[in-house]
Enzyme design. Structure first.
Site, PDB file in Angstrom:
ATOM      1  N   SER A 220       0.941  -1.283  -0.185  1.00 30.81           N
ATOM      2  CA  SER A 220       0.151   0.182  -0.042  1.00 30.81           C
ATOM      3  C   SER A 220       0.823   1.031  -0.126  1.00 30.81           C
ATOM      4  O   SER A 220       1.590   1.493   1.018  1.00 30.81           O
ATOM      5  CB  SER A 220      -0.866  -0.074   1.240  1.00 30.81           C
ATOM      6  OG  SER A 220      -1.893  -0.967   1.159  1.00 30.81           O
ATOM      7  N   GLY A 222      -0.374   4.392   0.002  1.00 32.59           N
ATOM      8  CA  GLY A 222      -1.035   5.737   0.439  1.00 32.59           C
ATOM      9  C   GLY A 222      -1.926   6.134  -0.731  1.00 32.59           C
ATOM     10  O   GLY A 222      -2.224   5.795  -1.672  1.00 32.59           O
ATOM     11  N   ALA A 223      -1.582   7.582  -1.091  1.00 31.89           N
ATOM     12  CA  ALA A 223      -1.971   8.286  -2.225  1.00 31.89           C
ATOM     13  C   ALA A 223      -1.372   8.012  -3.349  1.00 31.89           C
ATOM     14  O   ALA A 223      -1.917   8.374  -4.638  1.00 31.89           O
ATOM     15  CB  ALA A 223      -1.717   9.926  -1.778  1.00 31.89           C
ATOM     16  N   GLY A 225      -1.171   4.893  -4.638  1.00 29.12           N
ATOM     17  CA  GLY A 225      -1.836   3.650  -4.841  1.00 29.12           C
ATOM     18  C   GLY A 225      -1.137   2.460  -4.527  1.00 29.12           C
ATOM     19  O   GLY A 225      -0.866   2.497  -3.158  1.00 29.12           O
ATOM     20  N   GLY A 251      -6.386  -0.367   4.514  1.00 26.47           N
ATOM     21  CA  GLY A 251      -5.534  -1.559   4.098  1.00 26.47           C
ATOM     22  C   GLY A 251      -5.931  -2.866   4.349  1.00 26.47           C
ATOM     23  O   GLY A 251      -5.762  -3.574   3.270  1.00 26.47           O
ATOM     24  N   ASP A 252      -6.661  -2.961   5.190  1.00 30.12           N
ATOM     25  CA  ASP A 252      -7.457  -4.208   5.507  1.00 30.12           C
ATOM     26  C   ASP A 252      -8.543  -4.960   4.417  1.00 30.12           C
ATOM     27  O   ASP A 252      -8.646  -5.829   3.904  1.00 30.12           O
ATOM     28  CB  ASP A 252      -7.906  -4.546   6.947  1.00 30.12           C
ATOM     29  CG  ASP A 252      -7.001  -3.985   7.911  1.00 30.12           C
ATOM     30  OD1 ASP A 252      -5.842  -4.078   7.857  1.00 30.12           O
ATOM     31  OD2 ASP A 252      -7.335  -3.136   8.791  1.00 30.12           O
TER      32      ASP A 252
END
Length: 317
Positions: A220, A222-223, A225, A251-252
């Site tokens: 992951s 974040g912003a 992608g 994220g889960d």
């Protein structure tokens, strides 16, 4: 069936506040209580998608009983391992601009007997599971190699393993060869012990973790992608988000989407992106349902923008 293991679950209490002012009396504009813990959230997202899931959880005290009740109401089959300590409660303060302040309790200390019982419970409940998702921090009382033991036992039962943890627990589990690991940007950087400035740096770090035992790395960013590095190659994807309301559990939700789509290749990455983007636009740690998803807006490519600067190096577990 997707089985999840959360050794340190929680009750998540989220309060939406106009602004966070230290030392002031804050009045919440909305509040909610959700079952918490990374594996718990994976099970909630899987159940919301109409897929069967079992959550193996050490539970204790009134918070543990409420957590089980809330999960059962959401269609999750709960297998509780009774512990002497009390299940922890976490608090999140969400501001209108999407800023989230989290207070995570340490949780109970598990005894060696309780630790062994969780592992045995996973073994007995893993029959028929296509995936076992082992998620979250380890509570006090469990050594860093605990996840490695669980991965080994689950593989012996014929299940594939998705591991979402960090630090010593992640590094100790790599030789056991988890089928997929899911770090965020900071966790990926910590695992290779160096900063990651660009997408190319992240790809190289993911390849190193594959060399050390991970079957695939779903990162992951974040912003920026998400990144998937696997036997098929490296893929990068993005999904538009109109408004970030809460990133708790996003994220889960992404990991759930990945596993629901068979947990391999660009199709699974696209599903992960759709679920993650939907989750951040929901309140608290609410998990998306199929009607919340926008799969047509997801973009996945094998033509990686390797010079893309990584902006989100502050994401915390």
């Amino acid at each position: 069936m997707i089985l999840t293991v959360t050794p340190n679950p929680s009750l998540d209490r989220t309060y939406e506040v106009p602004a966070l002012e230290r030392g002031a009396v804050l009045r919440a504009t909305a509040d909610r209580v959700d079952p918490g813990g990374k594996g718990v959230n994976v099970s909630r997202a899987v159940a919301a998608a109409g897929v069967r899931t079992t959550a193996v959880l050490p539970l204790g005290g009134t918070p543990g009983a409420l957590l089980a009740e809330l999960l059962t109401a959401q269609g999750v089959d709960v297998t509780a391992v009774s512990i002497a300590g009390q299940t922890r409660s976490n608090i999140s303060l969400a501001e209108p601009d999407g800023t989230l302040t989290k207070i995570n309790a340490a949780g109970p200390e598990l005894t060696p007997e309780e630790s062994a019982l969780i592992l045995e419970t996973v073994r007995t409940r893993s029959g028929g599971a296509t995936w076992i998702a082992c998620c979250g921090s380890l509570p006090r009382g469990l050594r860093p190699e605990w996840y490695a033991d669980l991965v080994t036992r689950a593989h012996e039962a014929g299940a594939r393993i998705a591991l979402d943890t960090s630090g010593p627990a992640l590094l100790a589990a790599l030789p056991a060869r988890p089928d997929v690991i899911k770090p965020n940007t900071c966790e990926l950087a910590a695992a290779v012990d160096r900063p990651l400035a660009t997408l190319a740096d992240a790809v190289k770090a993911a390849e190193e973790l594959r060399d050390r035992g991970a079957g695939a790395v779903l990162a992951s960013l974040g912003a920026d992608g998400q990144l998937l590095v696997c036997a098929e190659g490296a893929f990068h994807g993005t999904a538009p988000v109109s408004r970030v309301r809460s990133n708790v559990g996003a994220g889960d939700a992404s990991l759930a989407g990945f596993l629901i789509a068979q947990g391999a290749g660009p199709r699974a990455l696209a599903s992960a992106l759709a679920h993650g983007a939907a989750a951040v636009q929901l309140p608290g740690s609410a998990m998306p349902t199929p009607r919340d998803l926008r799969p047509e807006a997801v973009h996945v490519t094998r033509d990686l923008p390797l010079d893309l600067p990584l902006s989100d190096m502050s994401e915390a577990r």
